[in-house]
Design a protein around this motif. Sequence first.
Motif, PDB file in Angstrom:
ATOM      1  N   ASP A   1       0.802  -1.239   0.000  1.00 43.90           N
ATOM      2  CA  ASP A   1       0.000   0.000   0.000  1.00 43.90           C
ATOM      3  C   ASP A   1       0.832   1.286   0.000  1.00 43.90           C
ATOM      4  OD1 ASP A   1      -2.269  -1.577   0.145  1.00 43.90           O
ATOM      5  OD2 ASP A   1      -3.142  -0.580   1.872  1.00 43.90           O
ATOM      6  N   HIS A   2       2.122   1.225  -0.266  1.00 42.95           N
ATOM      7  CA  HIS A   2       2.944   2.444  -0.242  1.00 42.95           C
ATOM      8  C   HIS A   2       2.889   3.133  -1.597  1.00 42.95           C
ATOM      9  CE1 HIS A   2       7.024   4.417   1.031  1.00 42.95           C
ATOM     10  NE2 HIS A   2       6.059   5.300   0.846  1.00 42.95           N
ATOM     11  N   ARG A   3       2.202   4.265  -1.670  1.00 42.40           N
ATOM     12  CA  ARG A   3       2.059   4.948  -2.951  1.00 42.40           C
ATOM     13  C   ARG A   3       3.347   5.682  -3.324  1.00 42.40           C
ATOM     14  NH1 ARG A   3      -2.204   8.479  -0.136  1.00 42.40           N
ATOM     15  NH2 ARG A   3      -1.025  10.297   0.553  1.00 42.40           N
ATOM     16  N   GLY A   4       3.488   5.951  -4.621  1.00 46.00           N
ATOM     17  CA  GLY A   4       4.747   6.430  -5.171  1.00 46.00           C
ATOM     18  C   GLY A   4       5.247   7.758  -4.671  1.00 46.00           C
ATOM     19  N   GLU A   5       4.356   8.656  -4.256  1.00 48.67           N
ATOM     20  CA  GLU A   5       4.821   9.993  -3.867  1.00 48.67           C
ATOM     21  C   GLU A   5       5.144  10.115  -2.384  1.00 48.67           C
ATOM     22  OE1 GLU A   5       2.962  12.400  -1.841  1.00 48.67           O
ATOM     23  OE2 GLU A   5       1.598  10.760  -1.401  1.00 48.67           O
ATOM     24  N   SER A   6       4.824   9.125  -1.566  1.00 46.14           N
ATOM     25  CA  SER A   6       4.935   9.257  -0.109  1.00 46.14           C
ATOM     26  C   SER A   6       6.320   8.888   0.406  1.00 46.14           C
ATOM     27  CB  SER A   6       3.853   8.418   0.578  1.00 46.14           C
ATOM     28  OG  SER A   6       2.582   8.968   0.327  1.00 46.14           O
ATOM     29  N   ILE A   7       7.313   9.566  -0.132  1.00 48.62           N
ATOM     30  CA  ILE A   7       8.716   9.450   0.276  1.00 48.62           C
ATOM     31  C   ILE A   7       9.288  10.858   0.278  1.00 48.62           C
ATOM     32  CG2 ILE A   7      11.002   8.591  -0.405  1.00 48.62           C
ATOM     33  CD1 ILE A   7       9.642   6.111  -1.533  1.00 48.62           C
TER      34      ILE A   7
ATOM     35  N   SER B   1      21.734   7.443  -3.041  1.00 46.76           N
ATOM     36  CA  SER B   1      22.869   6.621  -3.455  1.00 46.76           C
ATOM     37  C   SER B   1      22.508   5.638  -4.560  1.00 46.76           C
ATOM     38  CB  SER B   1      23.439   5.858  -2.248  1.00 46.76           C
ATOM     39  OG  SER B   1      22.437   5.048  -1.644  1.00 46.76           O
ATOM     40  N   GLY B   2      21.311   5.795  -5.118  1.00 49.79           N
ATOM     41  CA  GLY B   2      20.877   4.899  -6.176  1.00 49.79           C
ATOM     42  C   GLY B   2      20.034   5.620  -7.209  1.00 49.79           C
ATOM     43  N   THR B   3      19.195   4.874  -7.905  1.00 50.46           N
ATOM     44  CA  THR B   3      18.311   5.425  -8.938  1.00 50.46           C
ATOM     45  C   THR B   3      16.862   5.136  -8.578  1.00 50.46           C
ATOM     46  OG1 THR B   3      19.941   5.220 -10.717  1.00 50.46           O
ATOM     47  CG2 THR B   3      17.623   5.286 -11.363  1.00 50.46           C
ATOM     48  N   SER B   4      16.043   6.173  -8.623  1.00 49.06           N
ATOM     49  CA  SER B   4      14.613   6.061  -8.349  1.00 49.06           C
ATOM     50  C   SER B   4      13.847   6.148  -9.660  1.00 49.06           C
ATOM     51  CB  SER B   4      14.147   7.186  -7.411  1.00 49.06           C
ATOM     52  OG  SER B   4      14.911   7.215  -6.229  1.00 49.06           O
ATOM     53  N   CYS B   5      13.046   5.155  -9.937  1.00 48.46           N
ATOM     54  CA  CYS B   5      12.215   5.137 -11.142  1.00 48.46           C
ATOM     55  C   CYS B   5      10.851   5.694 -10.757  1.00 48.46           C
ATOM     56  CB  CYS B   5      12.118   3.719 -11.690  1.00 48.46           C
ATOM     57  SG  CYS B   5      13.746   3.025 -12.105  1.00 48.46           S
ATOM     58  N   ARG B   6      10.681   6.999 -10.940  1.00 52.03           N
ATOM     59  CA  ARG B   6       9.567   7.734 -10.368  1.00 52.03           C
ATOM     60  C   ARG B   6       8.258   7.577 -11.146  1.00 52.03           C
ATOM     61  NH1 ARG B   6      10.503  12.396  -7.647  1.00 52.03           N
ATOM     62  NH2 ARG B   6       8.226  12.369  -7.448  1.00 52.03           N
ATOM     63  N   ASN B   7       8.317   6.956 -12.299  1.00 45.22           N
ATOM     64  CA  ASN B   7       7.119   6.866 -13.139  1.00 45.22           C
ATOM     65  C   ASN B   7       6.757   5.407 -13.407  1.00 45.22           C
ATOM     66  OD1 ASN B   7       5.030   8.192 -14.386  1.00 45.22           O
ATOM     67  ND2 ASN B   7       6.291   9.195 -15.933  1.00 45.22           N
ATOM     68  N   THR B   8       6.769   4.616 -12.330  1.00 44.22           N
ATOM     69  CA  THR B   8       6.475   3.187 -12.431  1.00 44.22           C
ATOM     70  C   THR B   8       5.040   2.922 -12.004  1.00 44.22           C
ATOM     71  OG1 THR B   8       8.780   2.672 -11.917  1.00 44.22           O
ATOM     72  CG2 THR B   8       7.174   0.884 -11.704  1.00 44.22           C
ATOM     73  N   HIS B   9       4.306   2.184 -12.834  1.00 47.00           N
ATOM     74  CA  HIS B   9       2.884   1.904 -12.592  1.00 47.00           C
ATOM     75  C   HIS B   9       2.652   0.404 -12.470  1.00 47.00           C
ATOM     76  CE1 HIS B   9       2.905   5.907 -14.400  1.00 47.00           C
ATOM     77  NE2 HIS B   9       1.692   6.091 -13.928  1.00 47.00           N
TER      78      HIS B   9
ATOM     79  N   VAL C   1       5.942  13.527   5.113  1.00 47.27           N
ATOM     80  CA  VAL C   1       6.348  12.198   5.557  1.00 47.27           C
ATOM     81  C   VAL C   1       7.862  12.146   5.796  1.00 47.27           C
ATOM     82  CG1 VAL C   1       6.704  11.206   3.247  1.00 47.27           C
ATOM     83  CG2 VAL C   1       6.005   9.732   5.147  1.00 47.27           C
ATOM     84  N   GLN C   2       8.278  11.438   6.850  1.00 54.77           N
ATOM     85  CA  GLN C   2       9.692  11.333   7.200  1.00 54.77           C
ATOM     86  C   GLN C   2      10.209   9.935   6.853  1.00 54.77           C
ATOM     87  OE1 GLN C   2      10.613  12.822  11.186  1.00 54.77           O
ATOM     88  NE2 GLN C   2       8.719  14.040  11.162  1.00 54.77           N
ATOM     89  N   THR C   3      11.113   9.874   5.871  1.00 53.45           N
ATOM     90  CA  THR C   3      11.647   8.599   5.385  1.00 53.45           C
ATOM     91  C   THR C   3      13.162   8.717   5.165  1.00 53.45           C
ATOM     92  OG1 THR C   3      11.086   9.291   3.121  1.00 53.45           O
ATOM     93  CG2 THR C   3       9.493   7.877   4.273  1.00 53.45           C
ATOM     94  N   PRO C   4      13.941   8.944   6.203  1.00 50.41           N
ATOM     95  CA  PRO C   4      15.382   9.167   6.013  1.00 50.41           C
ATOM     96  C   PRO C   4      16.126   7.997   5.389  1.00 50.41           C
ATOM     97  CG  PRO C   4      14.851   8.878   8.351  1.00 50.41           C
ATOM     98  CD  PRO C   4      13.550   9.043   7.626  1.00 50.41           C
ATOM     99  N   VAL C   5      15.734   6.773   5.675  1.00 50.02           N
ATOM    100  CA  VAL C   5      16.439   5.621   5.114  1.00 50.02           C
ATOM    101  C   VAL C   5      16.164   5.495   3.622  1.00 50.02           C
ATOM    102  CG1 VAL C   5      16.688   3.117   5.180  1.00 50.02           C
ATOM    103  CG2 VAL C   5      16.455   4.404   7.320  1.00 50.02           C
ATOM    104  N   LEU C   6      14.902   5.576   3.233  1.00 52.10           N
ATOM    105  CA  LEU C   6      14.572   5.527   1.810  1.00 52.10           C
ATOM    106  C   LEU C   6      15.164   6.718   1.078  1.00 52.10           C
ATOM    107  CD1 LEU C   6      10.874   4.264   1.922  1.00 52.10           C
ATOM    108  CD2 LEU C   6      12.914   2.970   1.284  1.00 52.10           C
ATOM    109  N   ASP C   7      15.205   7.876   1.728  1.00 51.50           N
ATOM    110  CA  ASP C   7      15.829   9.052   1.119  1.00 51.50           C
ATOM    111  C   ASP C   7      17.307   8.768   0.828  1.00 51.50           C
ATOM    112  OD1 ASP C   7      13.396  10.237   1.546  1.00 51.50           O
ATOM    113  OD2 ASP C   7      14.075  11.586   3.138  1.00 51.50           O
TER     114      ASP C   7
END
Length: 466
Positions: free
Chosen positions: A23-29, A48-56, A37-43
């Motif tokens: 249930d974790h939606r794409g923008e809640s990081i 240090s990696g690549t985020s694929c921001r347009n994945t459905h 929202v506070q997500t320091p580890v995912l941040d």
Amino acid sequence: MKEQIKKKLSAERPNVVFIIADDHRGESIGAFGNETVQTPVLDSLAASGTSCRNTHIFGGLTGAVCAPSRACVNTGISIFRAMIGKDMMNREHSSVIRPDVRLMPQTKREAGYQTHAVGKWHNDKASFARSFEGGDKLLFHGMSEHTKVPVHDYDPSGAYPKEQEYIERTFSTELFTDSAVKFIEDYREDRPFFLYVAYTAPHDPRTAPEPYASMYDKAAIPLPPNFMREHPFDTGDMMVRDEKLAIMPRDEGEIREHIADYYAMISHLDAQIGRVVEALKAKGIYDDTLIVYTADHGLAVGQHGLMGKQNVYEHSVRIPLIFRGPGVPENKQELALASNIDIFPTVAGLCNIDLPEETEGVSLCPIFAGKSDGVRGIVCSVYRDTQRMITDGRWKLIRYYRSPLTNTGTERIQLFDLLNDPWETQDLSAEPANAGEIERLASGLALWMQASSDILQNKPVIPVTS
């Protein structure tokens, strides 16, 4: 010599820690622009990696979208081909993977990886058994109370009989993290491992432990720009369980409370993922390990007057996808279109593993290597027999159908300009100037439905008007 061989193997085929949330939606990081929202580890993983921001997500044909979504992730195949059942709308079809389909962990296992699972497997036990040679705290249900989790120990026979199920009282996110950390700490083999960690957070009941439960001021939580008291028409599934979690019409104060609880679950999950990261670092294998973070789908939580994932708006079909490790560029946020069936091919590419012939997803590795700006011109998603969507990254068309099975739904379309209206607040389908965009997207959706063996492939994409 043995140590040199081990390093060579890790360079060619890194360890993999594959983490999938519920249930974790794409923008809640936080790293993706969410200022609440506070997500320091995912941040940190994103930095240090690549985020694929347009994945459905590909979607699902029943209200339990998580099972078919996880099947898409693990098979790289359309749900219309990966799953079985004569009636494609029944619950069996939504969870049982065809026995002749090879899964991501199964392919890893065949390539010499030690495959180990922790947490939720919402698909059939036979597909699990052929994929993993080890596991712990295994949940074969869709959900549970987070402090009353029905789990199995790993069963080499693959049977997992009900009488061997037992209840764990440790909060689910901590329970699964404990098992993942123990696996990393105890790992002694020369071959690489594939650790699959499947959480049930931030799925309801959203009852995060303290101090996370009190982390967010419920009165001060901002409402999203697309908050509505009620959805303007019947989407085809307005009375599913998820939609009954808040009163109708929606109350602003209650929705703020739901958002605060949702964020609390995410922040707690983030902290527990941090424990997995620290275990990898303590073991000295962090830089030799590919970490993948994703989710089975998103969630509305008050957006568009909806609460659940049983729709094809961005909040429900767009998911987080972060890769960090060998072969992955650092601090890159990629906006190229992707589907969740592309995750398996990408992991295989980063690990130098051959894909099964039946795989339909496309590897994102050419984007990571700078050889391509994108691998897809469009992505589409489905929900039941009532909703289909297509987007080219800017324009998005949603087609709604009336279901002959349930006599619910509305024959209509919506058109959104995601570049100028990312929250999907302005339906532009009635504007004559947009007729060309509608025709282009409708044609693309019809071709995609046919190519995917969609159950609605013979129905018109544009509603027939009298």
